[in-house]
Design a protein around this motif. Structure first.
Motif, PDB file in Angstrom:
ATOM      1  N   HIS A 111       0.849  -1.201   0.000  1.00 60.08           N
ATOM      2  CA  HIS A 111       0.000   0.000   0.000  1.00 60.08           C
ATOM      3  C   HIS A 111       0.885   1.252   0.000  1.00 60.08           C
ATOM      4  N   PRO A 112       1.470   1.573  -1.150  1.00 56.78           N
ATOM      5  CA  PRO A 112       2.374   2.733  -1.205  1.00 56.78           C
ATOM      6  C   PRO A 112       1.694   4.058  -0.886  1.00 56.78           C
ATOM      7  N   ASP A 113       0.360   4.082  -0.930  1.00 58.86           N
ATOM      8  CA  ASP A 113      -0.371   5.314  -0.633  1.00 58.86           C
ATOM      9  C   ASP A 113      -0.900   5.352   0.799  1.00 58.86           C
ATOM     10  N   VAL A 114      -0.352   4.513   1.694  1.00 61.95           N
ATOM     11  CA  VAL A 114      -0.790   4.522   3.091  1.00 61.95           C
ATOM     12  C   VAL A 114      -0.600   5.915   3.680  1.00 61.95           C
ATOM     13  N   ARG A 115      -1.538   6.330   4.521  1.00 60.77           N
ATOM     14  CA  ARG A 115      -1.490   7.684   5.110  1.00 60.77           C
ATOM     15  C   ARG A 115      -1.041   7.678   6.567  1.00 60.77           C
ATOM     16  N   VAL A 116      -1.425   6.627   7.319  1.00 58.54           N
ATOM     17  CA  VAL A 116      -1.101   6.563   8.748  1.00 58.54           C
ATOM     18  C   VAL A 116      -0.502   5.198   9.079  1.00 58.54           C
ATOM     19  N   ILE A 117       0.592   5.207   9.835  1.00 60.93           N
ATOM     20  CA  ILE A 117       1.157   3.968  10.374  1.00 60.93           C
ATOM     21  C   ILE A 117       1.072   4.034  11.899  1.00 60.93           C
ATOM     22  N   TYR A 118       0.253   3.148  12.437  1.00 59.43           N
ATOM     23  CA  TYR A 118       0.141   3.015  13.891  1.00 59.43           C
ATOM     24  C   TYR A 118       1.160   1.965  14.338  1.00 59.43           C
TER      25      TYR A 118
END
Length: 307
Positions: free
Chosen positions: A205-212
């Motif tokens: 998912h290269p367009d991920v916005r948030v990494i928890y």
């Protein structure tokens, strides 16, 4: 003549300020989840500092995320007949034998940071994990404008604190229909795992916005992967614990949020609770430590003073 000698010995003890032989220190056993994680290193320092002030001796058993080693270590402490045991259980269920052994020996066993699913847990000095998870999600949703894919690099399976954190995060993020969770993994709390999982996430998912991330070590590893991919400007990274390297990373913009829990305060609180427990002050519910959201605007306020 013997009586005179005993009296003189007692007088000499008082004059020299030496404690009588029978006045032994209380002993607390300490079994933390990790020997190398900075969070637990500082927590141990907090326990030892407060124990010294209270006149207690601390006996540490090491485990480094190995459940069987932790259980065996607690069994050793029970055999030594320590007065109390402070433990951060690696697994909420698999450490059950350790709690039962302490209970049978009538030794209070109080959990710190991580709790156990055991009827023999005397008390849990906890963080409000579900609420912290919600707070992280609320902040992330606001910072992301309520839109974007979310990846979760949670803590280890079986550790109830990390499961509760993740549950709180998911319950809050679910309120934002444009923020789907597209990636979820439960892993060991290491920087290497944070790096590896974030690399996999960025491929999928290269367009991920948030990494928890379940803790700061995972967040710092994720930050390495995001920086290497040249995507930091478009990805928000959250951590937890407020360790100095993470606070420094927040001030530099390498990660975006950490939760300050102060492991030093947590360790000291654990000792105070144990001391109170043996004096008859026995709370029935969990004891919660306060948490603070640290962002670029305030993270520097929580950095340790420079030497």
């Amino acid at each position: 003549m013997k009586r005179i000698a005993v009296v003189l010995a007692g007088a000499l003890t008082l004059m020299l300020g030496v404690a009588p032989v029978h006045a032994q220190k209380k002993v607390v056993g300490l079994a933390l989840a990790s020997d190398t994680n900075p969070f637990y290193i500082v927590m141990r320092a907090g326990v030892e500092a407060r124990a010294k002030e209270l006149g207690w001796e601390v006996r540490v058993v090491t485990a480094n995320e190995d459940v069987s080693r932790q259980v065996n270590g607690v069994m050793d402490l029970v055999a030594q007949k320590v007065d109390g045991i402070l433990i951060s259980p690696i697994d909420a269920v698999a450490t059950g034998a350790a709690y039962e052994a302490a209970h049978k020996a009538k030794i209070p066993i109080i959990s710190l940071a991580r709790g156990a699913k055991s009827p023999y847990q005397s008390l849990f000095v906890a963080m409000d994990s579900v609420q912290i998870g919600r707070d992280i999600a609320g902040w992330a949703a606001g910072a992301a404008g309520g839109k974007g894919k979310v990846g979760m690099i949670a803590g280890p399976a079986g550790a109830n604190v990390f499961e509760d954190l993740a549950a709180g995060f998911k319950s809050e993020i679910a309120k934002h229909k444009d923020m789907p969770i597209v990636f979820q993994h439960q892993v060991a709390l290491t920087r290497e795992q944070g790096l590896k999982q974030a690399e996999d996430l960025l491929v999928a998912h290269p367009d991920v916005r948030v990494i928890y991330a379940g803790n700061d070590e995972l967040a710092l590893g994720a930050a390495q992967a995001v920086a290497a991919a040249g995507k930091k400007s478009s990805i928000l990274i959250t951590g937890l614990n407020g360790i100095p390297p993470a606070l420094a990373a927040v001030t530099k913009g390498e990660i975006d949020l950490t939760i300050v829990l102060s492991p030093m305060v947590w360790g000291r609180m654990g000792m105070d609770v144990m001391d109170g427990w043996l004096k008859g002050n026995r709370p029935k519910d969990q004891v919660f430590i306060k948490h603070i959201l640290a962002t670029k605007e305030n993270a520097a306020d929580y950095m340790p003073p420079k030497k």
